[in-house]
Motif scaffolding. Structure first.
Motif, PDB file in Angstrom:
ATOM      1  N   VAL A  18       0.851  -1.194   0.000  1.00 55.97           N
ATOM      2  CA  VAL A  18       0.000   0.000   0.000  1.00 55.97           C
ATOM      3  C   VAL A  18       0.886   1.244   0.000  1.00 55.97           C
ATOM      4  CG1 VAL A  18      -1.833   1.264   1.185  1.00 55.97           C
ATOM      5  CG2 VAL A  18      -1.783  -1.236   1.300  1.00 55.97           C
ATOM      6  N   LEU A  31      -4.461   6.668  -2.492  1.00 59.37           N
ATOM      7  CA  LEU A  31      -3.980   5.321  -2.161  1.00 59.37           C
ATOM      8  C   LEU A  31      -3.643   4.543  -3.425  1.00 59.37           C
ATOM      9  CD1 LEU A  31      -6.391   4.004   0.600  1.00 59.37           C
ATOM     10  CD2 LEU A  31      -3.985   4.577   0.842  1.00 59.37           C
ATOM     11  N   ILE A  33      -2.890   0.455  -4.163  1.00 58.05           N
ATOM     12  CA  ILE A  33      -2.772  -0.897  -3.637  1.00 58.05           C
ATOM     13  C   ILE A  33      -2.119  -1.767  -4.705  1.00 58.05           C
ATOM     14  CG2 ILE A  33      -4.070  -2.884  -2.775  1.00 58.05           C
ATOM     15  CD1 ILE A  33      -6.258  -0.852  -1.902  1.00 58.05           C
ATOM     16  N   SER A  47      -8.661   1.360  -4.166  1.00 63.21           N
ATOM     17  CA  SER A  47      -9.711   0.909  -3.245  1.00 63.21           C
ATOM     18  C   SER A  47     -11.100   1.018  -3.857  1.00 63.21           C
ATOM     19  CB  SER A  47      -9.662   1.602  -1.865  1.00 63.21           C
ATOM     20  OG  SER A  47     -10.237   2.883  -1.909  1.00 63.21           O
ATOM     21  N   TYR A  87      -0.933   8.468   6.458  1.00 64.11           N
ATOM     22  CA  TYR A  87      -2.374   8.206   6.479  1.00 64.11           C
ATOM     23  C   TYR A  87      -3.112   9.337   7.192  1.00 64.11           C
ATOM     24  CZ  TYR A  87      -6.855   6.111   7.616  1.00 64.11           C
ATOM     25  OH  TYR A  87      -8.208   5.893   7.767  1.00 64.11           O
ATOM     26  N   LYS A  92      -6.896  10.288   5.741  1.00 64.33           N
ATOM     27  CA  LYS A  92      -8.014  10.214   6.691  1.00 64.33           C
ATOM     28  C   LYS A  92      -9.054  11.315   6.471  1.00 64.33           C
ATOM     29  CE  LYS A  92      -8.842   9.504  11.582  1.00 64.33           C
ATOM     30  NZ  LYS A  92      -8.203   9.371  12.900  1.00 64.33           N
ATOM     31  N   GLU A 108      -2.962  -1.331   7.207  1.00 62.58           N
ATOM     32  CA  GLU A 108      -2.701  -1.887   5.885  1.00 62.58           C
ATOM     33  C   GLU A 108      -3.656  -3.036   5.568  1.00 62.58           C
ATOM     34  OE1 GLU A 108       1.000  -4.245   4.559  1.00 62.58           O
ATOM     35  OE2 GLU A 108       1.404  -2.161   3.964  1.00 62.58           O
ATOM     36  N   LYS A 110      -6.686  -3.481   6.679  1.00 62.93           N
ATOM     37  CA  LYS A 110      -8.027  -2.923   6.416  1.00 62.93           C
ATOM     38  C   LYS A 110      -8.103  -2.334   5.017  1.00 62.93           C
ATOM     39  CE  LYS A 110      -9.054  -2.289  11.185  1.00 62.93           C
ATOM     40  NZ  LYS A 110     -10.111  -2.013  12.033  1.00 62.93           N
ATOM     41  N   ILE A 111      -7.038  -1.678   4.585  1.00 61.73           N
ATOM     42  CA  ILE A 111      -7.014  -1.124   3.228  1.00 61.73           C
ATOM     43  C   ILE A 111      -6.993  -2.250   2.201  1.00 61.73           C
ATOM     44  CG2 ILE A 111      -5.617   0.198   1.591  1.00 61.73           C
ATOM     45  CD1 ILE A 111      -4.804   1.959   4.063  1.00 61.73           C
ATOM     46  N   THR A 114     -10.245  -3.942   1.114  1.00 64.96           N
ATOM     47  CA  THR A 114     -11.161  -3.267   0.177  1.00 64.96           C
ATOM     48  C   THR A 114     -11.116  -3.916  -1.203  1.00 64.96           C
ATOM     49  OG1 THR A 114      -9.551  -1.588  -0.530  1.00 64.96           O
ATOM     50  CG2 THR A 114     -10.945  -1.052   1.368  1.00 64.96           C
TER      51      THR A 114
END
Length: 117
Positions: A18, A31, A33, A47, A87, A92, A108, A110-111, A114
């Motif tokens: 990430v 972001l 990923i 995401s 972040y 945020k 990380e 949690k991201i 997605t």
């Protein structure tokens, strides 16, 4: 840089899963990923959807940062490995309902989750 663009894209390996993406353009993608190269394009999931930018000129390519000028729009994009500080500062505030996390690994994960939703 001494190496050719193609050789750098072939050899460069993103160390994190990430990244925070900074750009001087208004449509900031905050972001990235699992960024990867496809030919002369940098491709990543943000995401919500897959993004792609043509890499025109590389400014910096090391473990702490990957920066390039995109041929698509002549904009500089900077990919920085996700940290709690990045972040809190850059991501945020863009979220409608930012979740709670324990540490960087939890954030990380949690991201990354997605991708499955």
């Amino acid at each position: 840089m001494d190496q050719s663009l193609g050789q750098i894209l072939k050899d460069y390996k993103f160390q994190s899963k990430v990244y925070v993406v900074l750009s001087q353009q208004g449509d900031i993608v905050v972001l990235a990923i699992n960024p990867k190269f496809r030919d002369n394009y940098l491709v990543w999931f943000d995401s919500i959807k897959e993004r792609m930018r043509s890499v025109g000129k590389i400014i910096k390519a090391d473990s702490a940062e990957f920066s390039f000028i995109s041929d698509d729009n002549n904009v500089i994009y900077t990919f920085l490995p996700l940290t709690v500080e990045l972040y809190e500062k850059n991501i945020k505030r863009h979220l409608i309902a930012p979740g709670v996390y324990k540490d960087l690994a939890d954030l990380e994960n949690k991201i990354l989750s997605t991708i499955k939703s």
